[in-house]
Design a protein around this motif. Structure first.
Motif, mmCIF file in Angstrom:
data_model
loop_
_atom_site.group_PDB
_atom_site.id
_atom_site.type_symbol
_atom_site.label_atom_id
_atom_site.label_comp_id
_atom_site.label_asym_id
_atom_site.label_seq_id
_atom_site.Cartn_x
_atom_site.Cartn_y
_atom_site.Cartn_z
ATOM 1 N N THR A 233 59.965 52.164 11.220
ATOM 2 C CA THR A 233 58.891 51.296 11.715
ATOM 3 C C THR A 233 57.499 51.889 11.515
ATOM 4 O O THR A 233 56.502 51.224 11.759
ATOM 5 C CB THR A 233 59.084 50.996 13.213
ATOM 6 O OG1 THR A 233 59.296 52.232 13.893
ATOM 7 C CG2 THR A 233 60.242 50.061 13.451
ATOM 8 N N LEU B 176 54.856 46.930 23.385
ATOM 9 C CA LEU B 176 56.259 47.066 23.806
ATOM 10 C C LEU B 176 56.512 48.414 24.492
ATOM 11 O O LEU B 176 57.424 48.537 25.307
ATOM 12 C CB LEU B 176 57.199 46.854 22.612
ATOM 13 C CG LEU B 176 57.052 45.473 21.963
ATOM 14 C CD1 LEU B 176 58.071 45.274 20.849
ATOM 15 C CD2 LEU B 176 57.175 44.356 22.996
ATOM 16 N N VAL B 177 55.681 49.399 24.196
ATOM 17 C CA VAL B 177 55.751 50.659 24.961
ATOM 18 C C VAL B 177 55.157 50.415 26.352
ATOM 19 O O VAL B 177 55.695 50.885 27.368
ATOM 20 C CB VAL B 177 55.001 51.802 24.226
ATOM 21 C CG1 VAL B 177 54.951 53.056 25.089
ATOM 22 C CG2 VAL B 177 55.666 52.108 22.897
ATOM 23 N N CYS C 77 51.398 50.660 21.828
ATOM 24 C CA CYS C 77 52.075 49.411 21.456
ATOM 25 C C CYS C 77 52.379 48.591 22.722
ATOM 26 O O CYS C 77 52.799 49.151 23.740
ATOM 27 C CB CYS C 77 53.379 49.740 20.742
ATOM 28 S SG CYS C 77 54.384 48.278 20.453
ATOM 29 N N CYS D 281 56.277 48.175 11.735
ATOM 30 C CA CYS D 281 56.308 47.136 12.767
ATOM 31 C C CYS D 281 54.867 46.749 13.148
ATOM 32 O O CYS D 281 53.915 47.457 12.812
ATOM 33 C CB CYS D 281 57.032 47.684 13.998
ATOM 34 S SG CYS D 281 56.207 49.129 14.665
ATOM 35 N N PHE D 282 54.749 45.669 13.878
ATOM 36 C CA PHE D 282 53.403 45.199 14.254
ATOM 37 C C PHE D 282 52.688 46.229 15.137
ATOM 38 O O PHE D 282 51.465 46.362 15.072
ATOM 39 C CB PHE D 282 53.495 43.832 14.971
ATOM 40 C CG PHE D 282 53.973 43.925 16.383
ATOM 41 C CD1 PHE D 282 55.323 43.969 16.671
ATOM 42 C CD2 PHE D 282 53.064 44.002 17.433
ATOM 43 C CE1 PHE D 282 55.766 44.080 17.976
ATOM 44 C CE2 PHE D 282 53.498 44.113 18.743
ATOM 45 C CZ PHE D 282 54.860 44.154 19.016
ATOM 46 N N GLY D 283 53.461 46.963 15.961
ATOM 47 C CA GLY D 283 52.840 47.924 16.880
ATOM 48 C C GLY D 283 52.124 49.036 16.135
ATOM 49 O O GLY D 283 50.988 49.405 16.459
ATOM 50 N N VAL D 284 52.774 49.555 15.112
ATOM 51 C CA VAL D 284 52.170 50.633 14.322
ATOM 52 C C VAL D 284 51.033 50.078 13.464
ATOM 53 O O VAL D 284 49.961 50.682 13.354
ATOM 54 C CB VAL D 284 53.239 51.326 13.445
ATOM 55 C CG1 VAL D 284 52.584 52.296 12.476
ATOM 56 C CG2 VAL D 284 54.252 52.036 14.317
ATOM 57 N N THR E 292 61.856 53.168 23.326
ATOM 58 C CA THR E 292 61.877 51.906 22.565
ATOM 59 C C THR E 292 62.629 51.985 21.240
ATOM 60 O O THR E 292 63.067 50.958 20.728
ATOM 61 C CB THR E 292 60.433 51.451 22.259
ATOM 62 O OG1 THR E 292 59.758 52.529 21.603
ATOM 63 C CG2 THR E 292 59.687 51.055 23.517
ATOM 64 N N THR E 293 62.754 53.195 20.686
ATOM 65 C CA THR E 293 63.353 53.301 19.350
ATOM 66 C C THR E 293 64.786 53.825 19.360
ATOM 67 O O THR E 293 65.319 54.197 18.312
ATOM 68 C CB THR E 293 62.486 54.205 18.446
ATOM 69 O OG1 THR E 293 62.227 55.427 19.146
ATOM 70 C CG2 THR E 293 61.177 53.546 18.075
ATOM 71 N N PRO F 190 61.621 45.049 17.054
ATOM 72 C CA PRO F 190 61.618 45.522 15.661
ATOM 73 C C PRO F 190 62.673 46.603 15.400
ATOM 74 O O PRO F 190 63.309 46.614 14.348
ATOM 75 C CB PRO F 190 60.202 46.074 15.481
ATOM 76 C CG PRO F 190 59.382 45.248 16.426
ATOM 77 C CD PRO F 190 60.257 45.062 17.637
ATOM 78 N N THR F 191 62.889 47.496 16.375
ATOM 79 C CA THR F 191 63.930 48.514 16.200
ATOM 80 C C THR F 191 65.300 47.856 16.127
ATOM 81 O O THR F 191 66.111 48.170 15.246
ATOM 82 C CB THR F 191 63.895 49.524 17.381
ATOM 83 O OG1 THR F 191 62.689 50.269 17.290
ATOM 84 C CG2 THR F 191 65.074 50.473 17.350
ATOM 85 N N CYS G 19 62.850 48.159 21.608
ATOM 86 C CA CYS G 19 61.980 47.094 21.096
ATOM 87 C C CYS G 19 62.677 46.243 20.034
ATOM 88 O O CYS G 19 63.598 46.704 19.346
ATOM 89 C CB CYS G 19 60.671 47.681 20.565
ATOM 90 S SG CYS G 19 60.807 48.455 18.962
HETATM 91 S S1 SF4 Z 1 58.697 50.819 17.088
HETATM 92 FE FE1 SF4 Z 1 58.643 49.197 18.621
HETATM 93 S S2 SF4 Z 1 57.649 50.132 20.391
HETATM 94 FE FE2 SF4 Z 1 57.230 51.465 18.647
HETATM 95 S S3 SF4 Z 1 55.265 50.775 17.851
HETATM 96 FE FE3 SF4 Z 1 56.841 49.636 16.742
HETATM 97 S S4 SF4 Z 1 57.123 47.722 17.883
HETATM 98 FE FE4 SF4 Z 1 56.055 49.164 19.187
#
Ligand code: SF4
Length: 296
Positions: free
Chosen positions: A256, A92-93, A90, A8-11, A155-156, A187-188, A185
């Motif tokens: 993710t 979203l966190v 992230c 995902c973009f966050g990671v 979030t997951t 992406p999840t 989130c």
């Molecule tokens: S799984 Fe969701 S909350 Fe966790 S890093 Fe990726 S986008 Fe962010």
């Protein structure tokens, strides 16, 4: 291939930031950036050491807060003892943190639907030690009465599990006001939803993801609940070809925190065993990898 899968973009952004910091000076990451062995090896090669978020100190003046986030209290503690803190939490966190803080400010008793002890959940509850953490009926049953509960989710977590637990909280405390902020989130949700569709087309789902990765484990569990056999691997060497002995079509998805190169390595291995990958049209959704089909 599932229509949505993988990093995902966050990671991705957290990984890029950690590598940038490490390219300038030695740095210590406070925990695992993500729960994925391949990513950890990559960071190790980049010179990032691993420390612990709750530890007394770190071996480098630079420390990195992971994508899973940390409580304000922990973040401030590291800064106050003189460490340079790079925060890769992230967004979203952060949104989940803000939602919980807002509920507490409004006078709600905080509740987190999530895995007790998981680093994200520790971060969420770190500033609110009285918060309840629930992930099963027993934990809901042990929640004492409060007039108003304010609930967020890790979030997951799969949204259907979150909704089920929310329902249980409401039935356990019918006289309480229960407010829920949906912090699972996108992406999840997208990967879980794509898996549902995938399961209708395949006999077996292979999940590429880290062994400690919560969202990869959730993908396996969801595939099994949907009636598909499913296993998780980090690398192709973990594949047991017997898994596919009576499978006509194998579906592939990834958590993710999984690098695209890990997915390609696993799919490439299946092709070398005689699997045939069919390209399907790219889904019309930003951020998704191209959809492909692998028949064996
Ligand atoms: S799984 Fe969701 S909350 Fe966790 S890093 Fe990726 S986008 Fe962010």
């Amino acid at each position: 291939m599932a229509k949505h899968y993988g990093m995902c973009f966050g990671v991705r952004d957290a990984l890029a930031e950690a590598e940038t910091v490490a390219s300038r000076r030695p740095a210590t990451i406070l925990g695992e950036l993500v729960h994925n062995e391949v990513v950890r090896e990559r960071l190790d090669k980049a010179g990032v050491r691993e420390g612990q978020l709750e530890a007394e100190g770190a071996p480098t003046p630079d420390v990195i807060v992971t994508a899973h986030g940390a409580s304000d209290r922990e973040r401030k503690r590291w800064a106050s003892i003189g460490y340079r803190v790079t925060d890769t939490t992230c967004p979203l966190v952060r949104k989940a943190h803000a939602a919980l803080a807002g509920l507490v400010l409004e006078g709600y008793t905080p509740v987190v639907i999530g895995k007790r002890g998981h680093v994200e959940v520790r971060g969420l509850t770190g500033d609110f030690p009285g918060a309840f953490v629930v992930l099963d009926e027993g934990e809901v049953e042990s929640m004492p009465y409060a007039e108003r509960f304010g609930v967020v989710a890790q979030t997951t977590q799969p949204i259907e599990r979150v909704e089920d637990l929310l329902d249980k909280i409401r039935r356990r405390h019918p006289a309480s006001e229960v407010v829920f902020k949906d912090t699972v989130c996108q992406p999840t949700k997208a990967r879980q939803k794509a898996l549902e569709s995938l399961c209708k087309e395949v006999d077996f789902v292979l999940v590429v993801g880290g062994h400690n990765s919560n969202n990869s484990r959730q993908l396996v569990e969801k595939a099994r609940r949907s009636g598909c056999r499913s296993e998780r691997v980090t690398r192709s060497g973990e594949i047991d070809i017997e898994w596919f002995s009576d499978a006509r079509v194998v579906g592939v998805t990834a958590g993710t925190s999984t690098l695209e190169e890990s997915v390609e390595e696993v799919v490439g291995h299946l092709e070398s065993l005689g699997g045939r990958r069919e390209e399907l049209p790219r889904p019309d959704t930003a951020g998704a990898f191209s959809g492909k089909k692998l028949a064996v």
